[in-house]
Design an enzyme around this catalytic site. Structure first.
Site, short mmCIF file in Angstrom:
data_model
loop_
_atom_site.label_atom_id
_atom_site.label_comp_id
_atom_site.label_asym_id
_atom_site.label_seq_id
_atom_site.Cartn_x
_atom_site.Cartn_y
_atom_site.Cartn_z
N GLY A 17 -12.71 19.29 -19.17
CA GLY A 17 -12.33 20.37 -18.26
C GLY A 17 -11.53 19.82 -17.08
O GLY A 17 -10.64 20.49 -16.54
N ASN A 18 -11.82 18.56 -16.72
CA ASN A 18 -11.10 17.93 -15.62
C ASN A 18 -9.71 17.49 -16.03
O ASN A 18 -8.86 17.24 -15.18
CB ASN A 18 -11.88 16.74 -15.09
CG ASN A 18 -13.09 17.21 -14.30
OD1 ASN A 18 -12.95 17.83 -13.27
ND2 ASN A 18 -14.27 16.94 -14.81
N LYS A 134 -25.50 18.67 -13.33
CA LYS A 134 -24.11 18.71 -13.80
C LYS A 134 -23.16 19.23 -12.73
O LYS A 134 -23.29 20.35 -12.26
CB LYS A 134 -24.01 19.59 -15.05
CG LYS A 134 -22.61 19.55 -15.61
CD LYS A 134 -22.47 20.24 -16.92
CE LYS A 134 -21.01 20.35 -17.32
NZ LYS A 134 -20.24 19.13 -17.18
N LYS A 275 -20.43 10.72 -21.76
CA LYS A 275 -19.42 10.35 -22.77
C LYS A 275 -19.89 9.13 -23.56
O LYS A 275 -19.78 9.09 -24.78
CB LYS A 275 -18.07 10.03 -22.10
CG LYS A 275 -17.48 11.24 -21.40
CD LYS A 275 -16.10 10.96 -20.89
CE LYS A 275 -15.73 11.91 -19.77
NZ LYS A 275 -16.03 13.33 -20.04
P1 ADP Z 1 -14.28 15.50 -18.10
O1 ADP Z 1 -13.91 16.82 -17.58
O2 ADP Z 1 -13.19 14.85 -18.87
O3 ADP Z 1 -15.61 15.47 -18.80
P2 ADP Z 1 -15.65 14.02 -15.98
O4 ADP Z 1 -15.30 14.13 -14.54
O5 ADP Z 1 -16.92 14.62 -16.45
O6 ADP Z 1 -14.40 14.56 -16.79
O7 ADP Z 1 -15.65 12.48 -16.41
C1 ADP Z 1 -14.50 11.67 -16.21
C2 ADP Z 1 -14.59 10.98 -14.86
O8 ADP Z 1 -15.59 9.97 -14.92
C3 ADP Z 1 -13.36 10.21 -14.44
O9 ADP Z 1 -12.43 11.05 -13.81
C4 ADP Z 1 -13.94 9.18 -13.45
O10 ADP Z 1 -13.78 9.64 -12.11
C5 ADP Z 1 -15.43 9.19 -13.74
N1 ADP Z 1 -16.01 7.88 -14.00
C6 ADP Z 1 -17.22 7.50 -13.52
N2 ADP Z 1 -17.55 6.29 -13.96
C7 ADP Z 1 -16.53 5.85 -14.74
C8 ADP Z 1 -16.32 4.65 -15.49
N3 ADP Z 1 -17.21 3.69 -15.54
N4 ADP Z 1 -15.15 4.53 -16.17
C9 ADP Z 1 -14.22 5.53 -16.13
N5 ADP Z 1 -14.39 6.69 -15.46
C10 ADP Z 1 -15.53 6.87 -14.77
MG MG Z 2 -17.51 16.00 -17.91
#
Ligand code: ADP
Ligand code: MG
Length: 312
Positions: A17-18, A134, A275
């Site tokens: 979503g981001n 969340k 993830k």
């Molecule tokens: P999405 O909408 O794709 O699920 P999220 O915000 O839930 O996005 O997850 C992606 C984010 O995770 C990245 O934008 C980054 O800011 C964050 N993040 C936190 N820890 C890590 C990490 N170890 N490696 C990469 N990204 C990370």
């Molecule tokens: Mg996410």
């Protein structure tokens, strides 16, 4: 009648979503449609060699809907599960029309695609109901977050509202999805983690929560027998020491290393944590490929040229 095509591998792409609303963007519909072009171009090309399922997040979008209805006092408020359903409609529509345009661009004119309202069963006794975890909606300043009448947490992106997020148990429409995939339909489903429901006797009833789309995508990938699971977000992969001077994006990660880094706090809950957990779950339970990559590098990740691959 379309023939079943068991030869093409099944590729499940989970879009963040981001990734639809990039860092620092306001999130207008024009921006979201523009942001979708790159991933959808790649997915359109991939339909030639793979049967495709697209799932998507809704964190920013569902949080925005919640704020929109709180801004307006004159109409009745809708519970979160209805807002999740709304995001399946709005994002499903953008994905479907965007993908259709990209397929046409490639001269693929008869590709059937469908966007499916999807329910996902959660366990009413899930301890996650006790603590919101969340992050959804926009980024707040510390002062605004402290003054907000709802729970917020500090994330890597800044302060955000948090809601409860139970674990997905099973995707209700898995049979239908399997059938559609068997006929080589592109299926868009489990949007925003799916509409969370609990079983009540013979019926289902919705609950006020947002399921993590990475965890539900892993569950779906397993339930329909996907071969490759791609998690597409706004970073090129999973990093250790994320956001620090010695940050390093990992190209591959064993289950054992993943578990160890997780324990050390490299992959926070609500963002990279789920993830990694989703990729680990898929690899543990069905043994095929799982890669975390950016929306710009979906094709490269499929070709093993980008992203963080979780391996046994
Ligand atoms: P999405 O909408 O794709 O699920 P999220 O915000 O839930 O996005 O997850 C992606 C984010 O995770 C990245 O934008 C980054 O800011 C964050 N993040 C936190 N820890 C890590 C990490 N170890 N490696 C990469 N990204 C990370
Ligand atoms: Mg996410």
């Amino acid at each position: 009648m379309m023939s079943e095509n068991p030869k093409k591998e099944i590729l499940l792409v989970a879009l963040g979503g981001n990734a639809l609303i990039r860092k620092g963007q306001e999130g207008t519909v024009e921006q979201q449609i523009e942001n979708l072009k790159l991933p959808l171009q790649q997915i359109a090309t991939l339909t030639k060699n793979y049967r495709i399922i697209i799932t998507h997040g809704n964190g920013p979008q569902v949080g925005n809907l919640l704020l929109q209805q709180e801004c307006c006092q004159t109409v009745p408020k809708l519970p979160l599960e209805i807002l999740v359903a709304q995001t399946q409609g709005q994002i499903g529509y953008m994905l479907e029309s965007g993908l259709d345009a990209e397929l046409m661009e490639l001269g693929i004119n008869a590709k059937p695609l469908v966007s499916l309202i999807s329910y996902v069963v959660v366990d009413e006794k899930d301890p996650a109901f006790r603590k919101p975890s969340k992050p959804i909606g926009p980024i707040f300043s510390e002062a605004d977050a402290k003054a907000a009448p709802y729970p917020t947490i500090k994330t890597a992106k800044g302060y955000r509202r948090v809601v409860v997020s139970p674990k997905p148990v099973t995707v209700i429409e898995k049979r239908e999805i399997r059938k559609l995939i068997g006929m080589d339909f592109v299926v868009i489903c489990c949007g925003g983690g799916g509409i969370p429901v609990i079983r009540e006797g013979r019926a289902f009833s919705g609950v006020d929560a947002v399921i993590d789309k990475d965890l539900v995508s892993a569950k779906l990938a397993e339930e329909i027998g996907a071969d490759i699971f791609i998690i597409a977000t706004d970073e090129d992969g999973a990093a250790i020491n994320y956001g620090k001077a010695d940050q390093k994006i990992l190209r591959s990660l064993t289950l054992e290393e993943a578990a160890r880094y997780m324990l050390k706090g490299h992959f926070p809950p609500g963002s990279m944590g789920p993830k990694i957990e989703a990729a680990m779950q898929f690899i543990t339970n069905s043994g095929k490929r799982a890669v975390i990559t950016s929306i710009e590098k979906i094709e490269e990740a499929v070709k093993r040229e980008a992203g963080t691959e979780v391996v046994k």
